[in-house]
Design a protein around this motif. Sequence first.
Motif, PDB file in Angstrom:
ATOM      1  N   UNK A  65       0.858  -1.185   0.000  1.00  0.00           N
ATOM      2  CA  UNK A  65       0.000   0.000   0.000  1.00  0.00           C
ATOM      3  C   UNK A  65       0.892   1.232   0.000  1.00  0.00           C
ATOM      4  N   UNK A  66       0.823   1.998  -1.047  1.00  0.00           N
ATOM      5  CA  UNK A  66       1.662   3.188  -1.209  1.00  0.00           C
ATOM      6  C   UNK A  66       0.815   4.436  -1.021  1.00  0.00           C
ATOM      7  N   UNK A  67       1.388   5.429  -0.340  1.00  0.00           N
ATOM      8  CA  UNK A  67       0.692   6.697  -0.088  1.00  0.00           C
ATOM      9  C   UNK A  67       1.469   7.824  -0.751  1.00  0.00           C
ATOM     10  N   UNK A  68       0.742   8.649  -1.485  1.00  0.00           N
ATOM     11  CA  UNK A  68       1.352   9.770  -2.197  1.00  0.00           C
ATOM     12  C   UNK A  68       0.664  11.058  -1.753  1.00  0.00           C
ATOM     13  N   UNK A  69       1.467  12.086  -1.511  1.00  0.00           N
ATOM     14  CA  UNK A  69       0.954  13.416  -1.167  1.00  0.00           C
ATOM     15  C   UNK A  69       1.480  14.421  -2.190  1.00  0.00           C
ATOM     16  N   UNK A  70       0.592  15.259  -2.653  1.00  0.00           N
ATOM     17  CA  UNK A  70       0.975  16.241  -3.662  1.00  0.00           C
ATOM     18  C   UNK A  70       0.037  17.434  -3.570  1.00  0.00           C
ATOM     19  N   UNK A  71       0.476  18.556  -4.097  1.00  0.00           N
ATOM     20  CA  UNK A  71      -0.300  19.798  -4.063  1.00  0.00           C
ATOM     21  C   UNK A  71      -0.719  20.177  -5.475  1.00  0.00           C
ATOM     22  N   UNK A  72      -1.923  20.669  -5.595  1.00  0.00           N
ATOM     23  CA  UNK A  72      -2.440  21.167  -6.861  1.00  0.00           C
ATOM     24  C   UNK A  72      -3.070  22.531  -6.623  1.00  0.00           C
ATOM     25  N   UNK A  73      -3.289  23.274  -7.700  1.00  0.00           N
ATOM     26  CA  UNK A  73      -3.907  24.595  -7.627  1.00  0.00           C
ATOM     27  C   UNK A  73      -5.133  24.612  -8.545  1.00  0.00           C
ATOM     28  N   UNK A  74      -6.337  24.430  -8.003  1.00  0.00           N
ATOM     29  CA  UNK A  74      -7.542  24.471  -8.849  1.00  0.00           C
ATOM     30  C   UNK A  74      -7.675  25.833  -9.528  1.00  0.00           C
ATOM     31  N   UNK A  75      -8.066  25.829 -10.795  1.00  0.00           N
ATOM     32  CA  UNK A  75      -8.139  27.056 -11.573  1.00  0.00           C
ATOM     33  C   UNK A  75      -9.562  27.559 -11.782  1.00  0.00           C
ATOM     34  N   UNK A  76     -10.565  26.765 -11.454  1.00  0.00           N
ATOM     35  CA  UNK A  76     -11.947  27.176 -11.722  1.00  0.00           C
ATOM     36  C   UNK A  76     -12.846  26.740 -10.582  1.00  0.00           C
ATOM     37  N   UNK A  77     -13.748  27.653 -10.195  1.00  0.00           N
ATOM     38  CA  UNK A  77     -14.664  27.385  -9.096  1.00  0.00           C
ATOM     39  C   UNK A  77     -15.534  26.165  -9.408  1.00  0.00           C
ATOM     40  N   UNK A  78     -16.124  25.603  -8.384  1.00  0.00           N
ATOM     41  CA  UNK A  78     -17.038  24.483  -8.594  1.00  0.00           C
ATOM     42  C   UNK A  78     -16.960  23.495  -7.449  1.00  0.00           C
ATOM     43  N   UNK A  79     -17.819  22.506  -7.531  1.00  0.00           N
ATOM     44  CA  UNK A  79     -17.812  21.405  -6.569  1.00  0.00           C
ATOM     45  C   UNK A  79     -17.254  20.177  -7.288  1.00  0.00           C
ATOM     46  N   UNK A  80     -16.185  19.650  -6.751  1.00  0.00           N
ATOM     47  CA  UNK A  80     -15.481  18.562  -7.416  1.00  0.00           C
ATOM     48  C   UNK A  80     -15.556  17.290  -6.576  1.00  0.00           C
ATOM     49  N   UNK A  81     -15.660  16.140  -7.240  1.00  0.00           N
ATOM     50  CA  UNK A  81     -15.762  15.999  -8.694  1.00  0.00           C
ATOM     51  C   UNK A  81     -17.145  16.362  -9.190  1.00  0.00           C
ATOM     52  N   UNK A  82     -17.215  16.993 -10.379  1.00  0.00           N
ATOM     53  CA  UNK A  82     -18.500  17.375 -10.931  1.00  0.00           C
ATOM     54  C   UNK A  82     -19.082  16.280 -11.816  1.00  0.00           C
ATOM     55  N   UNK A  83     -18.448  15.122 -11.828  1.00  0.00           N
ATOM     56  CA  UNK A  83     -18.934  13.944 -12.562  1.00  0.00           C
ATOM     57  C   UNK A  83     -18.374  12.703 -11.879  1.00  0.00           C
ATOM     58  N   UNK A  84     -18.108  11.692 -12.673  1.00  0.00           N
ATOM     59  CA  UNK A  84     -17.518  10.468 -12.149  1.00  0.00           C
ATOM     60  C   UNK A  84     -16.000  10.552 -12.249  1.00  0.00           C
ATOM     61  N   UNK A  85     -15.332  10.429 -11.105  1.00  0.00           N
ATOM     62  CA  UNK A  85     -13.878  10.314 -11.107  1.00  0.00           C
ATOM     63  C   UNK A  85     -13.521   8.861 -11.414  1.00  0.00           C
ATOM     64  N   UNK A  86     -12.609   8.644 -12.346  1.00  0.00           N
ATOM     65  CA  UNK A  86     -12.300   7.292 -12.814  1.00  0.00           C
ATOM     66  C   UNK A  86     -10.808   7.025 -12.680  1.00  0.00           C
ATOM     67  N   UNK A  87     -10.490   5.766 -12.398  1.00  0.00           N
ATOM     68  CA  UNK A  87      -9.116   5.278 -12.395  1.00  0.00           C
ATOM     69  C   UNK A  87      -8.838   4.706 -13.781  1.00  0.00           C
ATOM     70  N   UNK A  88      -7.783   5.154 -14.435  1.00  0.00           N
ATOM     71  CA  UNK A  88      -7.493   4.760 -15.810  1.00  0.00           C
ATOM     72  C   UNK A  88      -6.094   4.177 -15.927  1.00  0.00           C
ATOM     73  N   UNK A  89      -5.908   3.382 -16.970  1.00  0.00           N
ATOM     74  CA  UNK A  89      -4.594   2.826 -17.295  1.00  0.00           C
ATOM     75  C   UNK A  89      -4.571   2.491 -18.777  1.00  0.00           C
ATOM     76  N   UNK A  90      -3.514   2.880 -19.472  1.00  0.00           N
ATOM     77  CA  UNK A  90      -3.342   2.547 -20.892  1.00  0.00           C
ATOM     78  C   UNK A  90      -1.969   1.935 -21.154  1.00  0.00           C
ATOM     79  N   UNK A  91      -1.265   1.552 -20.086  1.00  0.00           N
ATOM     80  CA  UNK A  91       0.039   0.898 -20.223  1.00  0.00           C
ATOM     81  C   UNK A  91      -0.163  -0.517 -20.779  1.00  0.00           C
TER      82      UNK A  91
END
Length: 406
Positions: free
Chosen positions: A148-174
């Motif tokens: 079990x790996x834990x990652x911490x990171x910072x982001x800067x949202x650029x547009x107002x709103x309530x997130x997620x505004x849809x379905x958040x999905x886990x993706x992979x194309x490797x």
Amino acid sequence: MAIVHGAPEDKRWAVRLLTTDFCPWANRFVYWLKEPVGWFVLATAASVIVGMYFAPIGWTMAVTLVSVIAIGMLWPAIAVRVVACSLTAAQEQVHEDESCELRLAVRNRLPLPVWGLAIEGFLDRSNQSDDHTDVPTVALAFVRALATSTYRFSIRPQLRGRYPDGDAVLTCSFPFGIWTAKRKLNDLSPITVWPKIFPITGQTAMTGRRVAETGQGNRVGRTGDFIGVREYRQGDCLRQVNWIATARSGELVVTERSGPQCPGVHLIVDVNQESQNPAELSDRIRVAASVMANLHQAAVPLQLHVGDRRIHVRRGWEGFVQMMDALADVPADGCVDSPTAIPARGHASIMISSDNHGDVTVCICDPSQNRRLSDGHTHRLICRDRDLATQCLSFWTEVRDATLVA
């Protein structure tokens, strides 16, 4: 990318020609070609035809392409199903362009490492893009096996709103990127992005007709009875500084006096859907949020009109959350067929909208300022091609010598 030269009308016509879907009925037959795997399937079919009728090497190409397709689809499908992800935010509310820390916990149940995981649809909405191109909120190059790996990171949202505004999905194309496997991500904490607030110096000149020392309308002034002293705040007048208390404490201290009661202000924000860039609406809402925060901090009773919503703003932090949440709920491209409230005659009001050039216009109606005027309106223009923070800083012109106190 094509570069179109000519008059603005010609450019708009060319853009419509390149972006208009003239045959929407045929989309369902060609949607499968949007993924690269569709072209691999076509290449496989062509190789089979070559092997059957022209040369045996076509069979070799067909087997190779089938192997690539199988691995390129099977491994991503396995990867997104053998990992368990949890995405949480350190704060439930954050302003635009402020740092927000996210924590991602990934549990890999495979005895093999997993590569190429990404999370899309959580904080991907952009203020400048109209095509909703998916840019992953999180992308991981490598996840350890059976851990079990834990990652911490910072982001800067650029547009107002309530997130997620849809379905958040886990993706992979490797590993080949020819097909993207997706799985809905359920274990996540929502986050509300409030509009950006620009600081405003000074206070509004709106006042009522009687003095109130207690109650809903109480606010500080300069000519009333002595109330007490407090620390200096940005925007305080030089004449308010209590030099004796300042010398005693070593920090700037100002004298606070009672003032006339402030009238209830109707603050109207135009959020109708427009044909212009949604960035114009975003700037208008940022100016509105800045004015609201300034009035609310000065204990001005507010009644907020956002589209067809009417909100009686409470005092304190609860009222601030009310205002910011109402603005955060405005869609990125505005509200459709949302009527704009009409200021009530004889009441103080502030209406924030845009002109034909997209610049923010603020119409202030203060009947108590000059009763001889039939409308009592004053207008202020905030240009979008100039720095909004600088223009908002001097929004109220009542205090001019605050910068002399330093």
